[in-house]
Enzyme design. Structure first.
Site, short mmCIF file in Angstrom:
data_model
loop_
_atom_site.label_atom_id
_atom_site.label_comp_id
_atom_site.label_asym_id
_atom_site.label_seq_id
_atom_site.Cartn_x
_atom_site.Cartn_y
_atom_site.Cartn_z
N LYS A 13 40.44 46.91 29.64
CA LYS A 13 40.20 47.71 30.87
C LYS A 13 41.30 47.52 31.90
CE LYS A 13 35.86 47.39 32.35
NZ LYS A 13 36.44 46.19 30.10
N ARG A 88 29.63 50.32 37.73
CA ARG A 88 28.79 49.53 36.09
C ARG A 88 27.94 50.09 36.35
NH1 ARG A 88 32.90 45.34 36.12
NH2 ARG A 88 32.45 43.70 33.73
N ARG A 123 41.04 35.26 24.71
CA ARG A 123 41.34 36.21 26.18
C ARG A 123 41.74 34.48 26.58
NH1 ARG A 123 39.05 40.29 29.85
NH2 ARG A 123 37.13 39.30 29.34
N ARG A 156 37.91 31.71 30.21
CA ARG A 156 36.76 32.07 31.39
C ARG A 156 35.86 31.56 30.52
NH1 ARG A 156 38.24 38.21 33.37
NH2 ARG A 156 35.22 38.21 32.69
N ARG A 167 26.44 39.24 27.91
CA ARG A 167 27.31 40.31 28.30
C ARG A 167 27.52 42.16 28.04
NH1 ARG A 167 32.45 37.56 29.45
NH2 ARG A 167 33.31 39.98 31.44
P1 ADP Z 1 38.48 44.26 29.91
O1 ADP Z 1 39.43 44.66 31.50
O2 ADP Z 1 38.08 45.31 29.40
O3 ADP Z 1 37.64 43.10 30.30
P2 ADP Z 1 41.08 43.11 29.14
O4 ADP Z 1 42.39 43.87 29.87
O5 ADP Z 1 41.10 42.22 29.26
O6 ADP Z 1 40.06 43.84 28.64
O7 ADP Z 1 41.11 42.83 27.31
C1 ADP Z 1 40.53 41.44 26.83
C2 ADP Z 1 41.58 40.79 25.86
O8 ADP Z 1 42.10 41.46 25.10
C3 ADP Z 1 42.19 40.03 26.57
O9 ADP Z 1 42.79 39.24 25.84
C4 ADP Z 1 44.16 40.99 26.23
O10 ADP Z 1 44.76 40.58 26.87
C5 ADP Z 1 43.39 41.38 24.89
N1 ADP Z 1 43.56 42.93 24.68
C6 ADP Z 1 43.53 44.20 25.63
N2 ADP Z 1 44.04 45.40 25.06
C7 ADP Z 1 44.33 45.12 23.71
C8 ADP Z 1 44.94 46.35 22.47
N3 ADP Z 1 45.07 47.40 23.07
N4 ADP Z 1 45.02 45.34 21.68
C9 ADP Z 1 44.70 44.35 21.56
N5 ADP Z 1 44.24 43.26 21.97
C10 ADP Z 1 43.95 43.72 23.43
P1 ADP Z 2 35.49 41.83 32.02
O1 ADP Z 2 36.70 42.26 32.87
O2 ADP Z 2 35.58 40.84 31.48
O3 ADP Z 2 34.63 43.73 32.01
P2 ADP Z 2 34.78 41.32 34.85
O4 ADP Z 2 36.46 40.22 35.39
O5 ADP Z 2 34.78 42.80 34.94
O6 ADP Z 2 35.11 41.26 33.54
O7 ADP Z 2 33.81 40.70 35.60
C1 ADP Z 2 33.27 39.87 34.93
C2 ADP Z 2 31.48 39.73 35.46
O8 ADP Z 2 31.97 39.57 37.27
C3 ADP Z 2 30.81 40.13 35.36
O9 ADP Z 2 30.52 39.82 34.12
C4 ADP Z 2 30.03 40.40 36.64
O10 ADP Z 2 28.90 39.63 37.03
C5 ADP Z 2 30.60 40.32 37.95
N1 ADP Z 2 31.47 41.65 38.35
C6 ADP Z 2 32.07 42.64 38.08
N2 ADP Z 2 32.90 44.15 38.56
C7 ADP Z 2 30.92 44.29 38.84
C8 ADP Z 2 30.54 45.24 39.56
N3 ADP Z 2 30.95 46.79 39.80
N4 ADP Z 2 29.04 45.20 39.23
C9 ADP Z 2 28.81 43.62 39.69
N5 ADP Z 2 29.17 42.83 39.15
C10 ADP Z 2 30.34 43.03 38.34
#
Ligand code: ADP
Ligand code: ADP
Ligand code: ZN
Length: 210
Positions: A13, A88, A123, A156, A167
């Site tokens: 995302k 979320r 990541r 992280r 998660r």
């Molecule tokens: P999210 O915001 O949904 O948690 P991220 O954008 O941080 O996800 O992506 C999670 C991990 O996967 C990061 O290390 C990112 O560089 C990698 N990643 C994101 N998109 C892709 C993809 N299409 N193919 C492979 N790896 C990806």
């Molecule tokens: P990812 O991209 O891997 O899904 P985020 O960076 O979006 O992770 O979120 C990391 C953490 O921050 C979540 O696991 C949660 O604890 C908190 N968080 C983020 N967005 C929200 C939300 N909209 N509501 C509640 N908790 C949140």
């Protein structure tokens, strides 16, 4: 253009939201980034949020909803925004609706749990600017060093294997119901998130148009 990104933790995302924000010139608003910035600055909000984040749990709505609603009222959101990590839960989606934010698209980046685990393990995040990398799929030019600001890249705390499982469960229980919710609203669009980053982006651009 008012867009929200749906998808499991690690689905991509944030990666896609940054690319969309660049292409369309709209702000990328990530609740996770906002919480992490607060943790880094040592604010009261950061201290409270960290307790939940470290356990892989959602931060309570009392700490989350007003933060986002206020942010969306800033001038830079007038022509649109891309929300990443919010809503979320159904109650957060309802809060957005009650704040009179009419969304254009809810983009679901669909990735099965098996692929999620390796994405999160690989990541790496920059301690300086928050830029995100992947040791295999999006490696920095120099191992362990941010291309953008030169600071150190770390795993992280909440990307450690035990917390990832938690998660994912929280995602399936609390966030996945939003897929049906936005299908009802009529704005859900699903992209295959297992493709490489550029192909995922191309699919999203086709949905958004131009
Ligand atoms: P999210 O915001 O949904 O948690 P991220 O954008 O941080 O996800 O992506 C999670 C991990 O996967 C990061 O290390 C990112 O560089 C990698 N990643 C994101 N998109 C892709 C993809 N299409 N193919 C492979 N790896 C990806
Ligand atoms: P990812 O991209 O891997 O899904 P985020 O960076 O979006 O992770 O979120 C990391 C953490 O921050 C979540 O696991 C949660 O604890 C908190 N968080 C983020 N967005 C929200 C939300 N909209 N509501 C509640 N908790 C949140
Ligand atoms: Zn950096």
């Amino acid at each position: 253009m008012k867009i929200i990104m749906l998808g499991a933790p690690g689905a991509g995302k944030g990666t896609q939201a940054k690319m969309i924000a660049n292409k369309y010139g709209i702000p990328h608003i990530s609740t996770g980034d906002i919480f992490r910035a607060n943790i880094k600055e040592g604010t009261e909000l950061g201290r409270k949020a960290k307790e939940y984040m470290d356990q892989g749990l959602l931060v309570p709505d009392e700490l989350t909803v007003d933060l986002v609603v206020d942010r969306l009222q800033k001038e830079d959101c007038a022509n649109g925004f891309i929300l990443d990590g919010f809503p979320r839960t159904i109650s957060q989606a309802e809060a957005l609706k009650n704040a009179n934010q009419t969304l254009d698209f809810a983009i679901d980046v669909d990735v099965p749990d098996e692929s999620i685990v390796s994405r999160m393990a690989g990541r790496r995040a920059c301690v300086g600017c928050g830029a995100t990398y992947h040791i295999k799929y999006n490696a920095p030019k120099t191992e362990g060093v941010c291309d953008v600001c030169g600071k150190e890249l770390i795993l992280r705390d909440d990307d450690k294997a035990e917390t990832v499982q938690k998660r994912l469960k929280v995602y399936h229980d609390q966030t996945q119901p939003l897929i049906d919710y936005y299908k009802e609203v009529g704005i859900l669009r699903t992209v295959d998130g297992t493709q490489n980053m550029d192909d995922v982006f191309a699919a999203i651009v086709t949905i958004l148009g131009a």
